[in-house]
Design an enzyme around this catalytic site. Structure first.
Site, PDB file in Angstrom:
ATOM      1  N   PHE A 137      74.218  40.344 -18.695  1.00  0.00           N
ATOM      2  CA  PHE A 137      73.233  40.552 -19.805  1.00  0.00           C
ATOM      3  C   PHE A 137      72.103  40.662 -19.356  1.00  0.00           C
ATOM      4  O   PHE A 137      71.602  39.853 -18.636  1.00  0.00           O
ATOM      5  CB  PHE A 137      73.134  39.190 -20.593  1.00  0.00           C
ATOM      6  CG  PHE A 137      72.526  39.236 -21.851  1.00  0.00           C
ATOM      7  CD1 PHE A 137      73.241  39.594 -22.967  1.00  0.00           C
ATOM      8  CD2 PHE A 137      71.138  38.735 -21.822  1.00  0.00           C
ATOM      9  CE1 PHE A 137      72.332  39.940 -24.073  1.00  0.00           C
ATOM     10  CE2 PHE A 137      70.478  38.905 -23.200  1.00  0.00           C
ATOM     11  CZ  PHE A 137      71.035  39.423 -24.164  1.00  0.00           C
ATOM     12  N   ASP A 238      67.581  40.416 -11.363  1.00  0.00           N
ATOM     13  CA  ASP A 238      67.352  40.040 -12.682  1.00  0.00           C
ATOM     14  C   ASP A 238      67.250  38.409 -12.662  1.00  0.00           C
ATOM     15  O   ASP A 238      68.505  37.799 -12.773  1.00  0.00           O
ATOM     16  CB  ASP A 238      68.335  40.390 -13.647  1.00  0.00           C
ATOM     17  CG  ASP A 238      67.927  40.047 -15.270  1.00  0.00           C
ATOM     18  OD1 ASP A 238      67.236  38.910 -15.535  1.00  0.00           O
ATOM     19  OD2 ASP A 238      68.394  40.883 -15.962  1.00  0.00           O
ATOM     20  N   LYS A 268      61.701  33.792 -19.552  1.00  0.00           N
ATOM     21  CA  LYS A 268      61.957  32.664 -20.161  1.00  0.00           C
ATOM     22  C   LYS A 268      61.278  31.656 -19.511  1.00  0.00           C
ATOM     23  O   LYS A 268      60.022  31.315 -20.121  1.00  0.00           O
ATOM     24  CB  LYS A 268      63.607  32.500 -19.637  1.00  0.00           C
ATOM     25  CG  LYS A 268      64.479  33.408 -20.332  1.00  0.00           C
ATOM     26  CD  LYS A 268      66.008  32.978 -20.420  1.00  0.00           C
ATOM     27  CE  LYS A 268      66.901  33.851 -20.949  1.00  0.00           C
ATOM     28  NZ  LYS A 268      66.819  33.385 -22.310  1.00  0.00           N
TER      29      LYS A 268
END
Length: 420
Positions: A137, A238, A268
């Protein structure tokens, strides 16, 4: 407001594509606790999808943002720069697991970070191709959806996607995908779909987030590094969900020796609840785009930059990397000791842990994960599911959660698991 009224208002005002888990409105939050409009208290093991490693409204973050608001809220760094942007870039350049001199650019969302990492890789190599992995994702924009390796619900109905993007297999021992299988799938891509000399970058998650918290074996990442070096391909890690102390080190890549990436994407928990993302990379790669090729109106927003500088201080001062390991050990012990027959595997690093559930036939069982999630929510514990099959529960509590609250949540979790 009654829950049924909230549900009706939400359906009337917002599109169904914005899926919502909870049927209540939050009115207050503090560290690992949420309160709804009826005064009910919840322990938050979701942390805004891994955004709040330092908890809701950490005093240092609040103080830093307030101080910035008293100075200025926005200039656009590309128009009028400010020192805090430089300070944060300098800090990250020292801390990212990248060999040699590094440079950092800031953006707003994780998807923007990934988009810009792809742009930088293409500019640096002069090549078009990008390889990602099954279960990945990377975001919800056109390019990041193209990289994402899970169709429902993210990609359904949104094609055609950007190209040339290809997917290789991600190692998953529980479901029979070995490191050798994953590497062979890369070799098959090179034989059948794209020459390695046309690949700009391979992007991977050191621990897959939405994909189910599968941990990349060190041997796999080391092989990726060797493959990239052999063919002049850039390796992008990532770390959007795995970064900032979650795994017991500042970045999950810190766990893997001899396999440093060329670029790292992050977002995040970087800014403690404020919208901020970044791409750090080897200096000569980061300099590939021409002036004006990178940026964005809100990229590196001053209040978010201030929050991120506070987050790095909190991680150091409160020893959150060490705490992630301690809390993760306690959670793992609870999960494995609960006597849950449906529990197929507990996996992850530090406090980036997940539990996968199977049925009696040994097949992935989303119904069990959802039932556990619902029972927990009814009893005041907020959990998230994930995984390609939706049969995994991930645990993303703030690393600052008080010990007594953590113990109470684990006791509740053990009780619910024992019922399955």
């Amino acid at each position: 407001m009654h829950n049924s009224e909230l549900h009706t208002r939400r359906l009337n005002a917002t599109p169904r594509g914005v899926g919502v888990l909870c049927d209540f409105l939050v009115v207050k939050a503090e560290n690992a606790t949420l309160w709804d409009s009826h005064g009910r208290e919840y322990t938050d093991f979701s942390a805004g999808i891994a955004v709040l490693n330092t908890g809701h409204r950490h005093p240092k973050v609040i103080e830093a943002v307030k101080a910035q608001l008293d100075c200025f809220t926005h200039t656009a760094f590309q128009i009028v720069p400010y020192e805090s942007y430089l300070l944060l870039a300098e800090q990250l350049n020292k801390r990212v697991p990248i060999a040699g001199a590094a440079k950092t650019a800031f953006f707003t969302t994780g998807a923007e970070a990934v988009e810009n990492a792809v742009k930088i890789a293409r500019a640096a190599t002069g090549r078009p191709g990008i390889i990602a992995f099954t279960g990945a994702f990377h975001g919800r924009t056109l390019m990041t959806l193209s990289l994402t390796g899970k169709v429902a619900p993210y990609k359904s109905g949104f094609g055609p996607f950007a190209s040339p993007v290809y997917h290789a297999r991600y190692p998953d021992a529980l479901h029979g995908v070995s490191v050798d299988d994953a590497l062979e799938s890369l070799a098959a891509l090179f034989r059948s779909d794209i020459s390695p000399q046309q690949v700009a970058a391979i992007i991977y998650e050191p621990i897959q987030g939405e994909g189910g918290f599968y941990v990349a074996p060190p041997a796999f990442v080391q092989a990726l590094r060797q493959l990239c070096d052999q063919h002049g391909i850039l390796l992008i890690a990532d770390e959007i969900q795995s970064g900032f102390a979650r795994t017991g080190t500042l970045f999950a890549s810190d766990h893997i020796a001899d396999a440093q990436p060329d670029m790292v994407t992050m977002a995040k928990s970087l800014a403690g609840g404020m919208p901020l993302s970044a791409v750090s990379g080897r200096a000569e790669i980061m300099d590939a785009p021409q002036p004006g090729g990178l940026g964005g109106t809100y990229a590196g927003s001053p209040p978010a930059i201030a929050a991120a500088l506070a987050v790095l201080e909190i991680i150091d001062e409160e020893k959150l990397c060490e705490r992630a390991l301690l809390l993760g050990d306690r959670l793992r012990e609870t999960l494995l000791g609960a006597g849950c027959r449906a529990l197929a595997e507990v996996r992850g690093r530090g406090s980036m842990l997940a539990a996968e559930f199977h049925n009696e036939q040994g097949q992935p069982c989303a119904a069990t994960a959802i039932a556990i999630q619902r029972k927990a929510l009814e009893r005041g514990l907020l959990l998230l599911t994930c995984g390609v099959h939706g049969n995994v529960i991930r645990f993303l509590y703030p690393l600052t959660i008080p010990d007594a609250q953590f113990s109470a949540a684990l006791n509740l979790l053990a009780t619910i698991l024992a019922e399955h």
